[in-house]
Design a protein around this motif. Structure first.
Motif, PDB file in Angstrom:
ATOM      1  N   GLU A 154       0.825  -1.213   0.000  1.00  0.00           N
ATOM      2  CA  GLU A 154       0.000   0.000   0.000  1.00  0.00           C
ATOM      3  C   GLU A 154       0.858   1.262   0.000  1.00  0.00           C
TER       4      GLU A 154
ATOM      5  N   VAL B 263       3.674   1.609  -1.379  1.00  0.00           N
ATOM      6  CA  VAL B 263       4.220   1.775  -2.725  1.00  0.00           C
ATOM      7  C   VAL B 263       3.153   2.355  -3.659  1.00  0.00           C
ATOM      8  N   ARG B 264       1.928   1.901  -3.477  1.00  0.00           N
ATOM      9  CA  ARG B 264       0.847   2.476  -4.283  1.00  0.00           C
ATOM     10  C   ARG B 264       0.649   3.947  -3.941  1.00  0.00           C
ATOM     11  N   ALA B 265       0.740   4.260  -2.656  1.00  0.00           N
ATOM     12  CA  ALA B 265       0.544   5.647  -2.236  1.00  0.00           C
ATOM     13  C   ALA B 265       1.617   6.558  -2.827  1.00  0.00           C
ATOM     14  N   LEU B 266       2.733   5.974  -3.243  1.00  0.00           N
ATOM     15  CA  LEU B 266       3.803   6.789  -3.820  1.00  0.00           C
ATOM     16  C   LEU B 266       3.746   6.788  -5.350  1.00  0.00           C
ATOM     17  N   GLY B 267       2.638   6.299  -5.913  1.00  0.00           N
ATOM     18  CA  GLY B 267       2.431   6.477  -7.344  1.00  0.00           C
ATOM     19  C   GLY B 267       2.940   5.347  -8.220  1.00  0.00           C
ATOM     20  N   LYS B 268       3.186   4.160  -7.646  1.00  0.00           N
ATOM     21  CA  LYS B 268       3.642   3.038  -8.484  1.00  0.00           C
ATOM     22  C   LYS B 268       2.479   2.073  -8.714  1.00  0.00           C
ATOM     23  N   ASN B 269       2.396   1.580  -9.928  1.00  0.00           N
ATOM     24  CA  ASN B 269       1.383   0.589 -10.267  1.00  0.00           C
ATOM     25  C   ASN B 269       1.868  -0.783  -9.794  1.00  0.00           C
ATOM     26  N   THR B 270       1.592  -1.103  -8.549  1.00  0.00           N
ATOM     27  CA  THR B 270       2.171  -2.309  -7.940  1.00  0.00           C
ATOM     28  C   THR B 270       1.693  -3.584  -8.634  1.00  0.00           C
TER      29      THR B 270
ATOM     30  N   PHE C  61      -7.750   4.507  -1.917  1.00  0.00           N
ATOM     31  CA  PHE C  61      -7.457   3.304  -1.143  1.00  0.00           C
ATOM     32  C   PHE C  61      -8.722   2.596  -0.689  1.00  0.00           C
TER      33      PHE C  61
ATOM     34  N   TYR D 208      -2.482   4.750  -7.269  1.00  0.00           N
ATOM     35  CA  TYR D 208      -1.190   5.153  -7.816  1.00  0.00           C
ATOM     36  C   TYR D 208      -1.325   6.286  -8.820  1.00  0.00           C
TER      37      TYR D 208
ATOM     38  N   ALA E 118      -1.779   9.513  -6.921  1.00  0.00           N
ATOM     39  CA  ALA E 118      -0.491   9.959  -6.392  1.00  0.00           C
ATOM     40  C   ALA E 118       0.325  10.624  -7.494  1.00  0.00           C
ATOM     41  N   ARG E 119       0.282  10.055  -8.697  1.00  0.00           N
ATOM     42  CA  ARG E 119       1.049  10.651  -9.795  1.00  0.00           C
ATOM     43  C   ARG E 119       0.511  12.005 -10.188  1.00  0.00           C
TER      44      ARG E 119
ATOM     45  N   VAL F 192      -0.799  13.000  -2.574  1.00  0.00           N
ATOM     46  CA  VAL F 192      -0.038  11.962  -1.884  1.00  0.00           C
ATOM     47  C   VAL F 192      -0.448  11.934  -0.422  1.00  0.00           C
ATOM     48  N   ARG F 193      -0.599  10.744   0.122  1.00  0.00           N
ATOM     49  CA  ARG F 193      -1.072  10.633   1.501  1.00  0.00           C
ATOM     50  C   ARG F 193      -0.102   9.853   2.377  1.00  0.00           C
TER      51      ARG F 193
ATOM     52  N   ALA G  90      10.278   7.251  -3.447  1.00  0.00           N
ATOM     53  CA  ALA G  90       9.182   8.175  -3.740  1.00  0.00           C
ATOM     54  C   ALA G  90       9.495   9.151  -4.859  1.00  0.00           C
TER      55      ALA G  90
END
Ligand SMILES: Nc1ncnc2c1ncn2[C@@H]1O[C@H](COP(=O)(O)OP(=O)(O)OP(=O)(O)O)[C@@H](O)[C@H]1O
Ligand SMILES: [Mg+2]
Lengths: 336, 280
Positions: free
Chosen positions: A192, A194-201, B63, B84, B87-88, B92-93, B113
């Motif tokens: 989660e 990693v997703r919050a940082l913008g990566k498509n996990t 989420f 994601y 965030a892009r 960002v949280r 990040a």
């Protein structure tokens, strides 16, 4: 008792094509489980589709070997998509269940009567690798000194196998030291974040599953070439668990862990096998207690014991960096 | 924020939401008719435990799914986008229960990040090594600066697993900032951080605002809220009770009744708290 013979058997197994096969499967598993944290219990399934993809193309359709290899790789890739696409959005357990089931289903399917026109059924097919052995530059002679020797054909397949292992290890090393590797290691920790940082996990997990699956498919092909035979029952769930055993012995999440693990696994297996057989035939162990037919299961039990000892004294495998420095001591160092 | 009397309409909202609902079985955890965060502000989201603040955060950031509603980021419709992608787009949280990546070093945590990394695709990682190496060097420098800002620079090479709870909060904040957010959503960033550090953290948050990032944060400490926020939104039972300046919200009888009155008024008289909000 002839300890030199025991040693020779052990060394031959540890450098032989079987060890390379296990190393390849475990390098793939390391990428999936060791780095990305994906629970793949179906490495045998990837090996099966790789081996059969190659063999069936060559024997049934008269394809050249290189094309058979490509088909095997494609099958491995498709299996990864089939398993990953529906499960990787869900919790990790789903992948574990799907992989273990799929590998077993594939084996049963391939050995079934209905599939036999394509897969040759239970007995499989033999002697299909002449294209491969025609390329053998070593000829038919024997290489090595005395008991420590391999035939030219064995040497050829072992060489190819270990070169493939080296390539897979190099690929892993390049990938895990890159930002891509950082993302998949982070996913193993907490997806989660990693997703919050913008990566498509999801895409990353699929990539790791596919890459590791492709390596296992190659392992399956090497296994088929090495024995010049393929049967569905070679690819039982045991094979998937051996891949885990190899990884755990060598070191999870270490680039060379699977290689060290595979060598160790076969050293242990072949040495105990040879030792027990000699002990029985020479009467050191009475055949009332143990007969030569019991050796197979017992040597595996010994590997199991070795694994338990490892878990106890060196969790994370021989190449582990965690054991010497536990989180607690690291904390103490920081405080100091 | 049409009800606000203090000229809030002047800046256009960076985030706006309409009719957002999230139900868990019979419980409506979030039921927000209108919500907006003005660009360039620090906005506090307050409310009693279980008011739905974290759930609202989860829904907005992708989420959790919404049962109804729509929301926009800088005027773009972003309803229901995966986390994601939000965030892009700059939202960002951080998490209420801190989540550090325990096996990664602090530096790796922050580096992860960095936006737009060329080595994050398999192709780029393998064939663009020269290119991402250079980018990585720049990113590492920035990561070290951020770690230094939060007093974590000596531990940069340690795995994040060794950090204490408060340090994890700081790391999480550094990590979020590394992603260069336009809007930063912080779920209780001060919880568990020692009081002296809270002051520094507040300075950092002000500085982040000065650098052009909008901040929406959840906080229970009313002194902190009054001290730092431009706007306050109070939630209770999933709904927005009041919106306005800290002073306005803390004077609101509904807010006093639902939140401040119930558990804060025993030792802190709300009028006194509201007074603090007026201090420069
Ligand atoms: N996944 C879930 N399933 C069921 N109920 C949930 C779930 N998540 C939240 N809730 C419920 O929704 C309500 C709002 O919870 P939420 O965590 O958003 O509150 P909060 O305002 O963040 O509280 P706090 O200040 O204590 O963090 C609570 O009653 C909670 O029990
Ligand atoms: Mg909460």
């Amino acid at each position: 008792m002839d300890l030199i013979a025991v040693l020779a058997d052990a060394v031959r197994a540890a450098v032989g094509p079987q060890a390379a096969v296990f190393a390849l499967a475990a390098v793939g598993l390391n990428l999936q489980f060791g780095y990305a944290g994906l629970m793949n219990f179906g490495q045998a399934g990837f090996m099966l589709v790789g081996g059969y993809g190659m063999t069936v193309s060559v024997t049934r359709y008269g394809a050249p070997l290189w094309l058979g290899v490509l088909v095997g790789l494609l099958m491995g890739f498709l299996l990864a998509l089939l398993l990953g696409v529906p499960t990787l959005r869900l919790r990790g357990d789903y992948l574990a269940i799907a992989t273990i089931a799929a590998a077993e289903i594939l084996r049963l399917l391939f050995r079934s009567e209905a599939a036999a026109p394509l897969t040759y059924g239970v007995f499989g097919v033999q002697q299909f690798a002449s294209d491969f052995y025609d390329l053998n530059p070593f000829g038919g002679g024997s290489y090595g000194i005395g008991r420590f020797s391999l035939s030219g054909g064995q040497l050829w397949i072992a060489l190819v196998g270990w070169l493939l292992v080296a390539a897979a290890v190099a690929l892993t090393a390049l990938l895990v030291s890159s930002p891509w590797g950082r993302v998949i290691r982070a996913i193993r920790n907490d997806e989660e974040v990693v997703r919050a940082l913008g990566k498509n996990t999801y895409a990353y997990k699929l990539q790791a599953l596919a890459l590791g699956g492709l390596m296992a498919s190659v392992a399956g092909m090497v296994l088929a070439l090495a024995s010049q035979a393929i049967t569905p029952d070679t690819y039982t769930a045991d094979l998937s668990f051996y891949a885990f055993a190899v990884l755990l012995l060598g070191g999870v999440g270490r680039v060379l862990g699977p290689v060290v693990g595979a060598v160790l696994f076969w050293l242990l297996l072949a040495a105990s096998d040879s030792l027990l057989r000699q002990a029985i035939t020479s009467g050191v162990i009475s055949d009332e207690v143990l007969s030569t037919s019991d050796v197979g299961p017992i040597r595996l039990a010994l590997v199991g014991i070795a694994l338990i000892l490892f878990m106890y004294f060196r969790a994370g495998g021989l190449l582990s960096r965690r054991t010497p420095k536990t989180a607690a001591t690291a904390k103490a160092e920081v405080a100091a | 924020m049409t009800s606000s009397p203090s000229g809030h309409e002047t800046t256009r909202p960076i985030l706006s939401a309409q009719g957002v609902q999230r139900r868990f079985g019979g419980l409506t955890a979030v039921d927000v008719d209108e919500f907006a965060v003005r660009g360039g502000t620090i906005t506090a989201l307050i409310g009693p435990n279980g008011a739905g603040k974290s759930t609202f955060f989860n829904v907005l950031t992708g989420f959790d799914r919404a049962d109804a509603g729509a929301w926009q980021l800088e005027g773009r419709e972003v309803t229901g986008l995966p986390a994601y992608r939000l965030a892009r787009q700059g939202m960002v949280r951080t998490f209420q229960l801190t989540r550090s990546l325990a096996d990664l070093t602090l530096e790796e945590n922050v580096l992860l990040a960095a936006p737009g990394q060329r080595g994050e695709g398999i192709g780029g990682a393998l064939f663009g090594r020269r290119s991402w190496r250079r980018q990585e060097a720049d990113n590492t420098e920035r990561a070290r600066e951020l770690l230094a800002r939060f007093g974590l620079e000596q531990m940069a090479g340690q795995p994040a697993g060794v950090l204490s709870g408060g340090q994890r909060k700081l790391l999480e904040m550094a990590r979020a900032l590394m992603s260069e957010p336009r809007l930063l959503l912080l779920d209780e960033p001060m919880a568990g951080v020692n009081p002296r550090l809270v002051e520094t953290l507040l300075d950092h948050i002000r500085q982040v605002r000065a650098e052009g990032t909008t901040i929406l944060f959840v906080e229970h400490d009313m002194d902190v809220v009054a001290d730092i926020s431009d706007d306050v939104v109070c939630m209770a039972f999933g709904r927005v009770l009041a919106t306005g300046t800290p002073a306005e919200v803390m004077r609101d009888p509904e807010v006093i009744d639902a939140y401040l009155g119930s558990d804060e008024a025993d030792d802190d008289d709300p009028a006194h708290l509201a007074g603090k909000g007026r201090q420069p």
